[in-house]
Design a protein around this motif. Structure first.
Motif, mmCIF file in Angstrom:
data_model
loop_
_atom_site.group_PDB
_atom_site.id
_atom_site.type_symbol
_atom_site.label_atom_id
_atom_site.label_comp_id
_atom_site.label_asym_id
_atom_site.label_seq_id
_atom_site.Cartn_x
_atom_site.Cartn_y
_atom_site.Cartn_z
ATOM 1 N N GLY A 1 -2.570 -2.966 1.193
ATOM 2 C CA GLY A 1 -2.344 -3.959 2.347
ATOM 3 C C GLY A 1 -1.921 -5.200 1.670
ATOM 4 N N ILE A 2 -1.172 -5.381 0.476
ATOM 5 C CA ILE A 2 -1.005 -6.586 -0.086
ATOM 6 C C ILE A 2 0.391 -6.760 -0.360
ATOM 7 N N VAL A 3 1.388 -5.572 -0.485
ATOM 8 C CA VAL A 3 2.383 -5.399 -0.907
ATOM 9 C C VAL A 3 3.628 -5.503 0.192
ATOM 10 N N ASP A 4 4.518 -6.640 0.046
ATOM 11 C CA ASP A 4 5.774 -6.714 1.089
ATOM 12 C C ASP A 4 6.981 -5.849 0.922
ATOM 13 N N GLU A 5 7.050 -5.632 -0.336
ATOM 14 C CA GLU A 5 8.380 -4.770 -0.616
ATOM 15 C C GLU A 5 8.030 -3.356 -1.561
ATOM 16 N N PHE A 6 8.319 -2.186 -1.339
ATOM 17 C CA PHE A 6 8.271 -1.257 -2.116
ATOM 18 C C PHE A 6 9.639 -0.836 -2.753
ATOM 19 N N ILE A 7 9.630 -0.895 -3.843
ATOM 20 C CA ILE A 7 11.047 -0.571 -4.474
ATOM 21 C C ILE A 7 10.992 0.651 -5.480
ATOM 22 N N LYS A 8 11.946 1.680 -5.180
ATOM 23 C CA LYS A 8 11.856 2.865 -5.956
ATOM 24 C C LYS A 8 12.252 2.317 -7.242
ATOM 25 N N MET A 9 11.931 3.040 -8.298
ATOM 26 C CA MET A 9 12.386 2.890 -9.725
ATOM 27 C C MET A 9 13.577 3.453 -10.262
ATOM 28 N N ASN A 10 14.631 3.176 -9.737
ATOM 29 C CA ASN A 10 15.954 3.952 -10.011
ATOM 30 C C ASN A 10 17.039 2.828 -10.643
ATOM 31 N N LEU A 11 18.155 3.091 -10.943
ATOM 32 C CA LEU A 11 19.245 2.167 -11.610
ATOM 33 C C LEU A 11 19.695 1.420 -10.455
ATOM 34 N N SER A 12 20.266 2.106 -9.660
ATOM 35 C CA SER A 12 20.959 1.129 -8.215
ATOM 36 C C SER A 12 19.764 0.205 -7.638
ATOM 37 N N ASN A 13 18.506 0.448 -7.672
ATOM 38 C CA ASN A 13 17.511 -0.494 -7.243
ATOM 39 C C ASN A 13 17.427 -1.670 -8.091
ATOM 40 N N TYR A 14 17.651 -1.547 -9.416
ATOM 41 C CA TYR A 14 17.705 -2.801 -10.338
ATOM 42 C C TYR A 14 18.783 -3.780 -10.298
ATOM 43 N N PHE A 15 19.931 -2.783 -9.666
ATOM 44 C CA PHE A 15 21.176 -3.756 -9.396
ATOM 45 C C PHE A 15 20.865 -4.457 -8.216
ATOM 46 N N ARG A 16 20.212 -3.878 -7.030
ATOM 47 C CA ARG A 16 19.961 -4.583 -5.781
ATOM 48 C C ARG A 16 19.207 -5.684 -5.837
ATOM 49 N N GLN A 17 17.954 -5.478 -6.775
ATOM 50 C CA GLN A 17 16.944 -6.385 -6.994
ATOM 51 C C GLN A 17 17.619 -7.756 -7.918
#
Length: 342
Positions: A61-77
């Motif tokens: 109940g403390i996390v605002d954003e859950f990000i799958k650990m993949n290459l495209s998400n590293y670029f998005r973040q």
């Protein structure tokens, strides 16, 4: 290159890279994030997740954003985070490249084990690092970091999980009504780490005969349950024990939450039980460094018992040689207390 901004009096956002994706790791990381939230009430929190640990982080109940650990998400973040809180245990070529892509404003690392080519001596892509004492509990790691001064005045924080009413109600249906519910989890994630059927049977044999028809025991799911139950059946005068069907992570959390007593080998179940405030009997190898880092931590301290193997262990997987009499005494006392509440 390291930033010149080492002022942590204000942090806008934190992205957590967990130490691993095990369930117990996620439970304790939830405490870390709650510690930070207590210092920075408006903090935005993100976590790199997998299918395995995402349900646990959601239950925190403390996390605002859950990000799958993949290459495209590293670029998005890329360049979106004020502080990257990196608990991953080693520098790797892949991680170094991905961190370069991520490009947070600041990076804090929490311990790195040296590898053949990478170590703290030759990698300097971080802004904050302090060594953590070898006997520190994992929940306290931030207290040894550059956050130490900000956490010093904060109230004590405990593990915390919560689930939807729907999933909790489904878990309730797995139990017989008006009985003390005992969840037995003798298997750890490592094959070697388990409470043997021999020791478990000896403990369960000590349950007072007056309680046998007043308890309901489920064996938490494992691929080895059939063999384990067969070994337990060699004992006489044991209460009925049934195997739990395979569950999702969320269903597993709810099953622990719906129990009255949890008997668990050193595993994620220990930390989940602590998060839900369950009465817990935990079995740990006599391996001091592991005990210091991962021993149970619960607000319900009076009803938590940790048994340590009586023989010095060569690893944290050597979970054997427990005080059977002490385990039986704890179990009978807890059953009696729970029956008084039914």
């Amino acid at each position: 290159m390291p930033t010149q901004n080492r002022d942590l009096s204000s942090v806008d956002s934190v992205l957590l890279n967990p130490v691993g994706d095990a369930i117990g790791d996620a439970v304790v990381h939830g405490l870390h994030l709650r510690q930070l939230k207590s210092c920075y009430p408006n903090l935005k929190i993100g976590v790199f997740v997998t299918e395995r640990n995402e349900p646990v982080f959601k239950a925190s109940g403390i996390v605002d954003e859950f990000i799958k650990m993949n290459l495209s998400n590293y670029f998005r973040q890329r360049k979106k985070w004020d502080l990257y809180l990196d608990f991953s245990p080693q520098f790797t070529s892949r991680a170094l490249i991905l961190d370069k892509i991520l490009a947070p404003q600041r990076v804090m690392i929490l311990g790195k084990t040296a590898k053949k080519y990478y170590s703290l001596d030759n990698i300097h892509n971080y802004d904050f690092y302090r060594p953590v004492p070898t006997n520190a509990h994992f929940k306290d790691y931030l207290k040894y970091s550059d956050f130490a001064n900000y956490l010093a005045e904060q109230a004590e924080v405990f593990y915390q999980l919560d689930l939807s009413d729907k999933i909790k109600q489904k878990a309730e249906m797995r139990w017989n009504r008006n009985k003390v519910r005992i969840l037995l989890c003798p298997h750890g994630s490592a094959i070697r780490r388990k409470l043997s059927a021999q020791e478990c049977g000896c403990i369960l044999q000590q349950i007072s005969s007056q309680f046998l028809d007043k308890i309901d025991i489920q064996l938490g799911y494992s691929a080895n349950n059939k063999e384990y139950l067969a070994a337990l059946n060699q004992f006489s005068s044991l209460p009925n024990i049934r195997s739990t069907e395979r569950t999702t992570v969320e269903q597993y959390l709810a099953l622990v939450n719906s129990s009255d007593l949890v008997l668990s080998v050193d595993s994620g179940t220990v930390h989940v039980a602590c998060a839900f405030g369950k009465s817990l009997l935990a079995f740990y190898a006599n391996f001091p460094s592991n005990i210091a880092r991962w021993k149970p931590y619960s607000k319900n301290v009076d009803n938590v018992e940790m048994l340590v193997g009586q023989n010095v262990a060569s690893s944290s997987d050597d979970t054997y040689g427990f005080d059977i009499i002490k385990a039986g005494e704890w179990l009978n006392k807890q059953i009696e207390q729970k029956l008084a509440l039914i």
